[in-house]
Enzyme design. Structure first.
Site, short mmCIF file in Angstrom:
data_model
loop_
_atom_site.label_atom_id
_atom_site.label_comp_id
_atom_site.label_asym_id
_atom_site.label_seq_id
_atom_site.Cartn_x
_atom_site.Cartn_y
_atom_site.Cartn_z
N ARG A 148 33.59 49.51 57.58
CA ARG A 148 33.10 48.85 56.36
C ARG A 148 32.57 47.45 56.67
O ARG A 148 31.56 47.02 56.12
CB ARG A 148 34.23 48.77 55.32
N ARG A 194 44.93 52.33 50.07
CA ARG A 194 43.68 53.06 49.89
C ARG A 194 43.31 53.77 51.19
O ARG A 194 43.54 53.21 52.27
CB ARG A 194 42.56 52.06 49.54
N ARG A 228 46.48 45.36 51.54
CA ARG A 228 46.28 45.69 50.12
C ARG A 228 47.01 46.99 49.77
O ARG A 228 47.03 47.95 50.53
CB ARG A 228 44.79 45.87 49.83
N ARG A 277 24.22 46.77 47.16
CA ARG A 277 24.66 46.58 48.55
C ARG A 277 23.56 46.86 49.55
O ARG A 277 23.80 46.79 50.75
CB ARG A 277 25.78 47.54 48.88
N LYS A 280 36.39 40.28 45.40
CA LYS A 280 35.49 40.57 44.27
C LYS A 280 36.26 41.16 43.09
O LYS A 280 36.09 40.75 41.95
CB LYS A 280 34.37 41.54 44.70
P1 AP5 Z 1 40.09 42.56 46.39
O1 AP5 Z 1 39.94 41.65 45.24
O2 AP5 Z 1 40.52 43.98 46.11
O3 AP5 Z 1 38.78 42.51 47.29
P2 AP5 Z 1 37.36 43.17 47.10
O4 AP5 Z 1 36.32 42.18 47.53
O5 AP5 Z 1 37.23 43.72 45.71
O6 AP5 Z 1 37.48 44.29 48.20
P3 AP5 Z 1 37.09 45.81 48.22
O7 AP5 Z 1 37.68 46.35 49.50
O8 AP5 Z 1 37.49 46.52 46.96
O9 AP5 Z 1 35.56 45.74 48.35
P4 AP5 Z 1 34.67 46.79 48.94
O10 AP5 Z 1 33.37 46.18 48.62
O11 AP5 Z 1 34.87 47.20 50.34
O12 AP5 Z 1 35.14 48.12 48.18
P5 AP5 Z 1 34.64 48.83 46.87
O13 AP5 Z 1 35.84 49.28 46.17
O14 AP5 Z 1 33.62 48.03 46.15
O15 AP5 Z 1 41.12 41.89 47.42
C1 AP5 Z 1 41.52 42.54 48.62
C2 AP5 Z 1 43.01 42.23 48.89
O16 AP5 Z 1 43.16 40.83 49.12
C3 AP5 Z 1 43.96 42.57 47.71
O17 AP5 Z 1 45.17 43.00 48.23
C4 AP5 Z 1 44.14 41.21 46.98
O18 AP5 Z 1 45.40 41.13 46.33
C5 AP5 Z 1 44.03 40.24 48.15
N1 AP5 Z 1 43.40 38.97 47.77
C6 AP5 Z 1 42.28 38.82 47.01
N2 AP5 Z 1 41.98 37.51 46.89
C7 AP5 Z 1 42.94 36.83 47.61
C8 AP5 Z 1 43.17 35.46 47.88
N3 AP5 Z 1 42.35 34.51 47.41
N4 AP5 Z 1 44.23 35.14 48.65
C9 AP5 Z 1 45.06 36.09 49.15
N5 AP5 Z 1 44.91 37.41 48.92
C10 AP5 Z 1 43.84 37.77 48.17
O19 AP5 Z 1 33.86 50.07 47.52
C11 AP5 Z 1 34.56 51.09 48.23
C12 AP5 Z 1 33.56 52.08 48.80
O20 AP5 Z 1 32.79 52.67 47.73
C13 AP5 Z 1 32.50 51.51 49.74
O21 AP5 Z 1 32.99 51.38 51.07
C14 AP5 Z 1 31.40 52.57 49.63
O22 AP5 Z 1 31.71 53.72 50.35
C15 AP5 Z 1 31.44 52.91 48.14
N6 AP5 Z 1 30.54 52.05 47.36
C16 AP5 Z 1 30.91 51.14 46.40
N7 AP5 Z 1 29.82 50.50 45.92
C17 AP5 Z 1 28.76 51.03 46.59
C18 AP5 Z 1 27.36 50.74 46.56
N8 AP5 Z 1 26.84 49.80 45.73
N9 AP5 Z 1 26.55 51.44 47.39
C19 AP5 Z 1 27.05 52.41 48.22
N10 AP5 Z 1 28.36 52.69 48.31
C20 AP5 Z 1 29.21 52.01 47.50
#
Ligand code: AP5
Length: 213
Positions: free
Chosen positions: A170, A159, A126, A87, A13
């Site tokens: 997660r 992270r 990552r 979410r 994402k």
């Molecule tokens: P990346 O693009 O960083 O993936 P992502 O989908 O953004 O993953 P996240 O782990 O950031 O999502 P998340 O939803 O768990 O965490 P968030 O920060 O929103 O890619 C991941 C890796 O893969 C990178 O190394 C990248 O280089 C690689 N990659 C990407 N695409 C690739 C490809 N095509 N091929 C190869 N490699 C690739 O949330 C974190 C925490 O915040 C949550 O756990 C929760 O505690 C809290 N939180 C956030 N939003 C909410 C909400 N709405 N409600 C409640 N709690 C929330």
């Protein structure tokens, strides 16, 4: 055009949001990034969110919804990508109300489908820059110099929630609580389901084709 980007942890994402923002000049609202900034700045919000994030749990709805509303107020008519929100069903319902109140709407919900094995490999590998937040991966997108950000020279680290136990939690929370939202958006005819495997450029190509941009 306003978009919601939806998918499991590690689905790409954040990576795809950056590509979309560069191409379409949209505002990127990532709830995960907002919480990480709050933690970095040691605010009350950051301290509260960290308790949940490090364990791989969701931050309570009321906190997240209030934070998103503040971001929507700042848009001033610009298009947005919401990454990682909503979410939960209550978050999705709250978003509907917020968008009506701000006289706007979500046009499409892009769902990136990625198998669990690939998600774990992406999350465990990552690395992120502590200073500017640039995202790397030990094998698919390594830094040029070990542990040093290519963009700003800051230090590149794992992270806290990309450790094995938190990743497991997660993915479980996602499957129990967030994935059911697919139906919510399918019923609204907004869901665009895409294959999130392959290189980041290949996935971006699929998004562009689906959105005709
Ligand atoms: P990346 O693009 O960083 O993936 P992502 O989908 O953004 O993953 P996240 O782990 O950031 O999502 P998340 O939803 O768990 O965490 P968030 O920060 O929103 O890619 C991941 C890796 O893969 C990178 O190394 C990248 O280089 C690689 N990659 C990407 N695409 C690739 C490809 N095509 N091929 C190869 N490699 C690739 O949330 C974190 C925490 O915040 C949550 O756990 C929760 O505690 C809290 N939180 C956030 N939003 C909410 C909400 N709405 N409600 C409640 N709690 C929330």
């Amino acid at each position: 055009m306003n978009l919601l980007l939806f998918g499991a942890p590690g689905a790409g994402k954040g990576t795809q949001s950056s590509l979309l923002v560069d191409k379409l000049d949209m505002v990127h609202i990532s709830t995960g990034d907002l919480f990480r900034n709050a933690i970095k700045n040691q605010t009350t919000l950051g301290r509260e969110a960290k308790k949940y994030m490090d364990k791989g749990e969701l931050v309570p709805d009321a906190i997240v919804i209030g934070m998103v509303e503040e971001e929507l107020k700042r848009l001033e008519g610009r298009s947005f990508i919401l990454d990682g929100f909503p979410r939960t069903v209550p978050q999705a319902q709250a978003l509907e109300n917020l968008l009506v109140r701000h006289n706007t709407k979500a046009d499409k919900v892009i769902f990136l489908e990625v198998p669990n094995g690939v998600l774990v490999e992406r999350l465990a590998g990552r690395r992120v820059c502590k200073n500017c937040g640039a995202v790397y991966h030990v094998s698919s997108r390594p830094t040029q110099a070990d542990g040093v950000c290519d963009v700003c020279g800051g230090s590149v680290v794992q992270r806290d929630d990309d450790k094995e136990e938190a990743i497991k939690k997660r993915l479980q929370v996602y499957s129990d609580t967030t994935k059911p939202l697919k139906e919510f958006y399918r019923e609204q005819n907004k869901l665009v389901e895409l294959d999130g495997t392959g290189t980041a450029d290949e996935v971006f190509g699929r998004i562009q084709a689906a959105l005709k941009v």
